[in-house]
Design a protein around this motif. Structure first.
Motif: not given
Length: 231
Positions: A78-82, A102-108, A129-133, A151-160
């Motif tokens: 899965v490539a999470a690019c949105s 927030v709904e897209t980048n955090v919840l999504g 693969v999560y696409i951050g920035a 930054s939320y997405g990056s933190s989530l991926v690190e923990s997961l």
């Protein structure tokens, strides 16, 4: 491993579309996007499957992944690019714009990773693969909300990634710098550096990570930085 099945979330433009193009000749690709006409155009162009999915809706994310599994049996990557841009000083952003970012980048991101990992764990293998920035590691003025959500997405991926305890399921992230994409058009030319990578160049790295096999000696949690067209 032969032909595999990949879900590219946010695949109707930019980096996501470039990733889908690289995969589609040899693998089953399912593109997800939130605009029906755009999903239809990409599936017609690439000859692949697709579904309309607003990642801010858990039900739509859940149903989209269930449909892929029902059709192909497995999901190999899965490539999470949105992503949604939210540039400007905090006081200049409307409450609605903040909410949607927030709904897209955090919840999504949370919903996509939740569903992806549930299916990958059930089958016992697969890559995310999560696409951050680069904004996460290199602060720029005028993007507090965008940077916070990424930054939320990056933190989530690190923990997961730390929670996997196995290379069978790999959770990785890639942080591109500014690229000439549709999102970049919304950002404005002032954020596009003099030296930058094209989406097609960054896509090769996303695909390399997606194609890692279950037995590859590769550490879940790998962070790949690609900023300004340089490593």
């Amino acid at each position: 491993m032969g032909a595999r099945t990949f879900v590219v979330v946010g695949a109707t433009s930019g980096l996501g579309l470039a990733v889908a193009r690289l995969l589609v000749d040899e693998h089953q690709v399912v593109v997800l996007g939130n605009v029906a006409a755009e999903v239809a155009a990409v599936t017609d162009e690439l000859g692949c499957a697709g579904a309309v999915c607003d990642v801010s809706s858990y039900e739509q994310v859940r149903d989209a992944f269930a449909e892929v599994v029902g059709r192909y049996g497995t999901i190999d990557g899965v490539a999470a690019c949105s992503s949604m841009w939210a540039g400007g000083d905090l006081a200049d952003l409307s409450v609605e714009h903040i909410r949607r970012a927030v709904e897209t980048n955090v919840l999504g991101t949370t919903y996509v990773l939740r569903e992806a990992l549930e299916h990958l764990h059930r089958q016992g293998h697969g890559n995310v693969v999560y696409i951050g920035a680069m904004a996460v590691t290199t602060p720029r003025p005028g993007i507090p909300v965008y940077r916070a959500t990424k930054s939320y997405g990056s933190s989530l991926v690190e923990s997961l990634a730390e929670a996997q305890h196995s290379n069978q399921v790999k959770v990785m992230q890639l942080h591109p710098g500014p690229m000439p994409t549709r999102l970049q058009e919304r950002v404005g030319a002032e954020f596009l550096d003099e030296v930058y990578a094209m989406p097609e160049q960054v896509a090769t790295e996303v695909v390399r990570l997606l194609l890692l096999e279950p037995d590859d000696l590769y550490v879940s949690g790998e962070r790949v930085l690609r900023a300004d067209g340089r490593w």
